[in-house]
Design a protein around this motif. Structure first.
Motif, mmCIF file in Angstrom:
data_model
loop_
_atom_site.group_PDB
_atom_site.id
_atom_site.type_symbol
_atom_site.label_atom_id
_atom_site.label_comp_id
_atom_site.label_asym_id
_atom_site.label_seq_id
_atom_site.Cartn_x
_atom_site.Cartn_y
_atom_site.Cartn_z
ATOM 1 N N LEU A 74 66.384 42.853 57.245
ATOM 2 C CA LEU A 74 67.072 42.573 55.853
ATOM 3 C C LEU A 74 66.607 42.747 54.701
ATOM 4 C CD1 LEU A 74 69.695 39.673 57.369
ATOM 5 C CD2 LEU A 74 70.362 42.217 56.786
ATOM 6 N N HIS A 75 65.210 42.043 54.703
ATOM 7 C CA HIS A 75 64.256 42.310 53.729
ATOM 8 C C HIS A 75 63.807 43.782 53.242
ATOM 9 C CE1 HIS A 75 61.266 40.980 50.946
ATOM 10 N NE2 HIS A 75 60.430 41.834 51.627
ATOM 11 N N VAL A 76 63.707 44.692 54.270
ATOM 12 C CA VAL A 76 63.467 45.963 53.945
ATOM 13 C C VAL A 76 64.519 46.670 53.490
ATOM 14 C CG1 VAL A 76 62.821 48.059 55.355
ATOM 15 C CG2 VAL A 76 61.408 45.961 55.418
ATOM 16 N N GLN A 77 65.843 46.532 54.072
ATOM 17 C CA GLN A 77 66.707 46.958 53.617
ATOM 18 C C GLN A 77 67.361 47.025 52.333
ATOM 19 O OE1 GLN A 77 69.860 45.767 56.633
ATOM 20 N NE2 GLN A 77 69.606 47.371 58.027
ATOM 21 N N LEU A 78 67.136 45.557 51.753
ATOM 22 C CA LEU A 78 67.412 45.088 50.321
ATOM 23 C C LEU A 78 66.318 45.805 49.369
ATOM 24 C CD1 LEU A 78 68.158 41.416 50.735
ATOM 25 C CD2 LEU A 78 69.643 43.198 49.963
ATOM 26 N N LEU A 79 64.991 45.775 49.856
ATOM 27 C CA LEU A 79 63.974 46.602 48.935
ATOM 28 C C LEU A 79 64.485 47.998 48.681
ATOM 29 C CD1 LEU A 79 60.870 45.005 50.388
ATOM 30 C CD2 LEU A 79 62.152 44.464 47.932
ATOM 31 N N ARG A 80 64.603 48.567 49.866
ATOM 32 C CA ARG A 80 65.182 50.006 49.752
ATOM 33 C C ARG A 80 66.184 50.437 49.005
ATOM 34 N NH1 ARG A 80 64.145 52.360 55.969
ATOM 35 N NH2 ARG A 80 61.962 52.562 55.728
ATOM 36 N N HIS A 82 67.557 48.824 46.695
ATOM 37 C CA HIS A 82 67.301 48.408 45.007
ATOM 38 C C HIS A 82 66.187 49.213 44.741
ATOM 39 C CE1 HIS A 82 70.326 45.481 44.761
ATOM 40 N NE2 HIS A 82 69.975 44.883 45.785
ATOM 41 N N GLY A 83 65.505 50.057 45.485
ATOM 42 C CA GLY A 83 64.418 51.008 45.043
ATOM 43 C C GLY A 83 63.106 50.160 44.760
ATOM 44 N N LEU A 84 63.076 48.942 45.337
ATOM 45 C CA LEU A 84 61.675 48.229 44.863
ATOM 46 C C LEU A 84 60.738 48.384 45.983
ATOM 47 C CD1 LEU A 84 63.640 44.780 44.232
ATOM 48 C CD2 LEU A 84 62.768 46.433 42.454
ATOM 49 N N PRO A 85 59.489 48.316 45.881
ATOM 50 C CA PRO A 85 58.297 48.356 46.702
ATOM 51 C C PRO A 85 58.310 47.184 47.531
ATOM 52 C CG PRO A 85 57.514 47.742 44.483
ATOM 53 C CD PRO A 85 58.854 47.915 44.460
ATOM 54 N N MET A 86 57.738 47.581 48.663
ATOM 55 C CA MET A 86 57.637 46.292 49.686
ATOM 56 C C MET A 86 56.193 45.913 49.288
ATOM 57 S SD MET A 86 58.752 47.931 53.402
ATOM 58 C CE MET A 86 59.205 49.838 52.784
ATOM 59 N N SER A 87 56.081 44.366 49.881
ATOM 60 C CA SER A 87 54.999 43.790 49.595
ATOM 61 C C SER A 87 54.048 44.385 50.530
ATOM 62 C CB SER A 87 55.186 42.243 49.827
ATOM 63 O OG SER A 87 55.189 42.050 51.385
ATOM 64 N N ASP A 88 52.471 44.077 50.142
ATOM 65 C CA ASP A 88 51.447 44.646 50.817
ATOM 66 C C ASP A 88 51.663 44.039 52.384
ATOM 67 O OD1 ASP A 88 50.334 45.818 48.760
ATOM 68 O OD2 ASP A 88 49.117 44.151 48.098
ATOM 69 N N SER A 89 52.008 42.932 52.514
ATOM 70 C CA SER A 89 52.143 42.455 53.954
ATOM 71 C C SER A 89 53.172 42.952 54.710
ATOM 72 C CB SER A 89 52.401 40.749 53.958
ATOM 73 O OG SER A 89 53.577 40.584 53.532
ATOM 74 N N VAL A 90 54.432 43.441 54.185
ATOM 75 C CA VAL A 90 55.350 44.045 54.804
ATOM 76 C C VAL A 90 54.811 45.550 54.822
ATOM 77 C CG1 VAL A 90 57.816 44.981 54.645
ATOM 78 C CG2 VAL A 90 57.127 42.552 54.018
ATOM 79 N N GLU A 91 54.212 46.189 54.168
ATOM 80 C CA GLU A 91 53.864 47.543 54.318
ATOM 81 C C GLU A 91 52.768 47.537 55.310
ATOM 82 O OE1 GLU A 91 53.771 51.241 54.126
ATOM 83 O OE2 GLU A 91 55.425 50.131 52.510
ATOM 84 N N ALA A 92 51.831 46.540 55.316
ATOM 85 C CA ALA A 92 50.906 46.557 56.561
ATOM 86 C C ALA A 92 51.373 46.453 57.830
ATOM 87 C CB ALA A 92 49.881 45.523 56.253
#
Length: 101
Positions: A74-80, A82-92
């Motif tokens: 859900l977090h990744v879906q919301l970021l996508r 809204h066109g927002l970048p993912m946090s470093d921890s999620v990206e890692a």
């Protein structure tokens, strides 16, 4: 159960101090949502009283893992959305998943 729903609500709020939940503009009272979830989890735990300690721990771990996965999705879906970048921890974490395939 060795903890009451009210005690669980207090623990939930203590955890939220360091990891707050963004309730955004949900049309629900935050405290009522906490109470609903605390009651539900205590009922689940009570229903597992006949389980062995190991089976109870495994069941609760499976429930927690499913919820963390659902939260991540859900977090990744919301970021996508809204066109927002993912946090470093999620990206890692996602990089690790990409590397595993």
């Amino acid at each position: 159960m060795s903890i009451t729903p009210q005690q669980l609500e207090i623990l939930m709020q203590e955890v939220e101090v360091s990891d707050p939940i963004d309730f955004a503009d949900l049309p629900f009272n935050e405290q009522e949502l906490r109470a609903l979830i605390a009651n539900h989890l205590c009922e689940m735990a009570d229903a597992m009283q006949s389980f062995s300690a190991e089976d109870r721990n495994l069941a609760l771990l499976a429930v927690a893992a499913k919820l963390v996965l659902e939260n991540l999705v859900l977090h990744v879906q919301l970021l996508r959305q809204h066109g927002l970048p993912m946090s470093d921890s999620v990206e890692a974490l996602l990089q690790r998943l990409r590397g595993a395939s």
